[in-house]
Motif scaffolding. Structure first.
Motif, PDB file in Angstrom:
ATOM      1  N   GLY A  47     106.993 -13.367   5.433  1.00 38.83           N
ATOM      2  CA  GLY A  47     106.791 -12.422   4.262  1.00 38.83           C
ATOM      3  C   GLY A  47     105.308 -12.303   3.803  1.00 38.83           C
ATOM      4  N   GLY A  48     104.550 -12.917   4.766  1.00 38.08           N
ATOM      5  CA  GLY A  48     103.037 -12.762   4.668  1.00 38.08           C
ATOM      6  C   GLY A  48     102.215 -13.998   4.010  1.00 38.08           C
ATOM      7  N   SER A  49     103.210 -15.016   3.378  1.00 40.72           N
ATOM      8  CA  SER A  49     102.542 -15.951   2.638  1.00 40.72           C
ATOM      9  C   SER A  49     101.736 -16.797   3.618  1.00 40.72           C
ATOM     10  N   THR A  50     100.576 -17.315   3.056  1.00 37.46           N
ATOM     11  CA  THR A  50      99.483 -18.088   3.932  1.00 37.46           C
ATOM     12  C   THR A  50      99.542 -19.769   3.262  1.00 37.46           C
ATOM     13  N   ASN A  51      99.229 -20.513   4.014  1.00 35.52           N
ATOM     14  CA  ASN A  51      98.919 -22.013   3.718  1.00 35.52           C
ATOM     15  C   ASN A  51      97.623 -22.582   4.802  1.00 35.52           C
ATOM     16  N   TYR A  52      97.011 -23.285   4.397  1.00 33.48           N
ATOM     17  CA  TYR A  52      95.804 -23.752   5.105  1.00 33.48           C
ATOM     18  C   TYR A  52      95.719 -25.307   4.818  1.00 33.48           C
ATOM     19  N   ALA A  53      95.427 -26.206   5.869  1.00 34.49           N
ATOM     20  CA  ALA A  53      94.764 -27.374   5.672  1.00 34.49           C
ATOM     21  C   ALA A  53      93.510 -27.337   5.040  1.00 34.49           C
ATOM     22  N   ASP A  54      93.647 -28.473   4.121  1.00 32.81           N
ATOM     23  CA  ASP A  54      92.301 -28.358   3.213  1.00 32.81           C
ATOM     24  C   ASP A  54      90.712 -28.592   3.787  1.00 32.81           C
ATOM     25  N   SER A  55      90.823 -28.794   5.004  1.00 31.60           N
ATOM     26  CA  SER A  55      89.727 -29.060   5.988  1.00 31.60           C
ATOM     27  C   SER A  55      89.125 -27.569   6.410  1.00 31.60           C
ATOM     28  N   VAL A  56      89.944 -26.718   6.460  1.00 28.22           N
ATOM     29  CA  VAL A  56      89.755 -25.281   6.747  1.00 28.22           C
ATOM     30  C   VAL A  56      89.299 -24.211   5.806  1.00 28.22           C
ATOM     31  N   LYS A  57      90.090 -24.631   4.504  1.00 27.19           N
ATOM     32  CA  LYS A  57      90.096 -23.696   3.347  1.00 27.19           C
ATOM     33  C   LYS A  57      88.799 -22.990   2.988  1.00 27.19           C
ATOM     34  N   GLY A  58      88.780 -21.567   3.070  1.00 26.37           N
ATOM     35  CA  GLY A  58      87.806 -21.070   2.569  1.00 26.37           C
ATOM     36  C   GLY A  58      87.022 -20.643   3.744  1.00 26.37           C
ATOM     37  N   ARG A  59      87.165 -21.161   5.278  1.00 26.97           N
ATOM     38  CA  ARG A  59      86.632 -21.040   6.308  1.00 26.97           C
ATOM     39  C   ARG A  59      87.398 -20.209   7.463  1.00 26.97           C
ATOM     40  N   PHE A  60      88.825 -20.479   7.476  1.00 19.18           N
ATOM     41  CA  PHE A  60      89.659 -19.862   8.491  1.00 19.18           C
ATOM     42  C   PHE A  60      90.494 -18.849   7.465  1.00 19.18           C
ATOM     43  N   SER A  61      91.249 -17.952   8.542  1.00 17.70           N
ATOM     44  CA  SER A  61      92.036 -17.022   7.868  1.00 17.70           C
ATOM     45  C   SER A  61      92.977 -16.765   8.766  1.00 17.70           C
ATOM     46  N   ILE A  62      94.439 -16.715   8.272  1.00 20.99           N
ATOM     47  CA  ILE A  62      95.421 -16.327   9.313  1.00 20.99           C
ATOM     48  C   ILE A  62      95.881 -15.091   9.000  1.00 20.99           C
ATOM     49  N   SER A  63      96.218 -14.341  10.021  1.00 19.32           N
ATOM     50  CA  SER A  63      96.994 -12.995   9.713  1.00 19.32           C
ATOM     51  C   SER A  63      97.753 -12.665  10.749  1.00 19.32           C
ATOM     52  N   ARG A  64      98.673 -11.569  10.548  1.00 21.33           N
ATOM     53  CA  ARG A  64      99.734 -11.376  11.454  1.00 21.33           C
ATOM     54  C   ARG A  64      99.965  -9.801  11.745  1.00 21.33           C
ATOM     55  N   ASP A  65     100.041  -9.407  12.945  1.00 22.04           N
ATOM     56  CA  ASP A  65     100.578  -8.031  12.915  1.00 22.04           C
ATOM     57  C   ASP A  65     101.567  -8.027  13.868  1.00 22.04           C
ATOM     58  N   ASN A  66     102.609  -7.475  12.844  1.00 18.84           N
ATOM     59  CA  ASN A  66     104.232  -7.446  13.489  1.00 18.84           C
ATOM     60  C   ASN A  66     104.422  -6.302  14.492  1.00 18.84           C
ATOM     61  N   ALA A  67     103.585  -5.270  14.370  1.00 16.12           N
ATOM     62  CA  ALA A  67     103.772  -4.297  15.303  1.00 16.12           C
ATOM     63  C   ALA A  67     103.523  -4.629  16.584  1.00 16.12           C
ATOM     64  N   LYS A  68     102.411  -5.609  16.516  1.00 16.23           N
ATOM     65  CA  LYS A  68     101.774  -5.799  17.988  1.00 16.23           C
ATOM     66  C   LYS A  68     102.251  -7.422  18.239  1.00 16.23           C
ATOM     67  N   ASN A  69     103.367  -7.784  17.548  1.00 16.37           N
ATOM     68  CA  ASN A  69     103.666  -9.274  17.742  1.00 16.37           C
ATOM     69  C   ASN A  69     102.745 -10.343  18.037  1.00 16.37           C
ATOM     70  N   THR A  70     101.655 -10.141  17.151  1.00 19.09           N
ATOM     71  CA  THR A  70     100.494 -11.095  17.297  1.00 19.09           C
ATOM     72  C   THR A  70      99.963 -11.544  15.809  1.00 19.09           C
ATOM     73  N   VAL A  71      99.527 -12.885  16.198  1.00 10.99           N
ATOM     74  CA  VAL A  71      99.027 -13.379  14.990  1.00 10.99           C
ATOM     75  C   VAL A  71      97.581 -13.798  15.212  1.00 10.99           C
ATOM     76  N   PHE A  72      96.726 -13.957  14.354  1.00 13.90           N
ATOM     77  CA  PHE A  72      95.292 -14.255  14.502  1.00 13.90           C
ATOM     78  C   PHE A  72      94.912 -15.310  13.930  1.00 13.90           C
ATOM     79  N   LEU A  73      93.670 -16.152  14.193  1.00 17.02           N
ATOM     80  CA  LEU A  73      93.097 -17.106  13.339  1.00 17.02           C
ATOM     81  C   LEU A  73      91.718 -16.944  13.382  1.00 17.02           C
ATOM     82  N   GLN A  74      91.239 -16.415  12.375  1.00 12.53           N
ATOM     83  CA  GLN A  74      89.696 -16.192  12.060  1.00 12.53           C
ATOM     84  C   GLN A  74      88.983 -17.187  11.636  1.00 12.53           C
ATOM     85  N   MET A  75      88.109 -17.849  12.566  1.00 14.30           N
ATOM     86  CA  MET A  75      87.567 -19.179  12.236  1.00 14.30           C
ATOM     87  C   MET A  75      86.032 -19.150  12.020  1.00 14.30           C
ATOM     88  N   ASN A  76      85.576 -18.957  10.920  1.00 19.39           N
ATOM     89  CA  ASN A  76      83.987 -18.981  10.505  1.00 19.39           C
ATOM     90  C   ASN A  76      83.556 -20.300  10.185  1.00 19.39           C
TER      91      ASN A  76
END
Length: 116
Positions: A54-83
């Motif tokens: 459904g698109g709800s996300t959760n993160y480890a405390d160590s990466v909160k505010g720096r990493f972002s997870i997202s998904r594109d169901n049309a492309k069967n792909t999930v991403f992890l943006q790491m800053n």
């Protein structure tokens, strides 16, 4: 049943960014919760981030505010943006597909190395 394949790892300096991708072959991708785990040398595998069907996300405390997870169901792909990467983020990053039935499938991992 989907089979994840990770890409996007590499060597980056501290403070830099990387974007990991996980392409999942197979059907019913949108029904899977997708997760990113990582395993550093000598350490146990740990959950980094997850996104539900459904698109709800959760993160480890160590990466909160720096990493972002997202998904594109049309492309069967999930991403992890790491800053704002830190040397302690160095690890092999694994993509996990989790069905409500409890079935899990894993990719082979992609190495992320963050230099000081």
């Amino acid at each position: 049943q989907v089979q994840p394949v990770e890409s996007g790892g590499g060597l980056v300096q501290a403070g830099g960014s990387l974007r990991l991708s996980c392409a999942a072959s197979g059907s019913m991708f949108s029904l899977y919760a997708m997760n990113w785990y990582r395993q550093a040398p000598g350490k146990q595998r740990e959950l980094v981030a997850g996104i539900t069907s459904g698109g709800s996300t959760n993160y480890a405390d160590s990466v909160k505010g720096r990493f972002s997870i997202s998904r594109d169901n049309a492309k069967n792909t999930v991403f992890l943006q790491m800053n704002s990467l830190k040397p302690e983020d160095t690890a092999v990053y694994y993509c996990n597909a989790h069905m409500p039935s409890g079935i899990d499938t894993w990719g082979k991992g992609t190495l992320v190395t963050v230099s000081a």
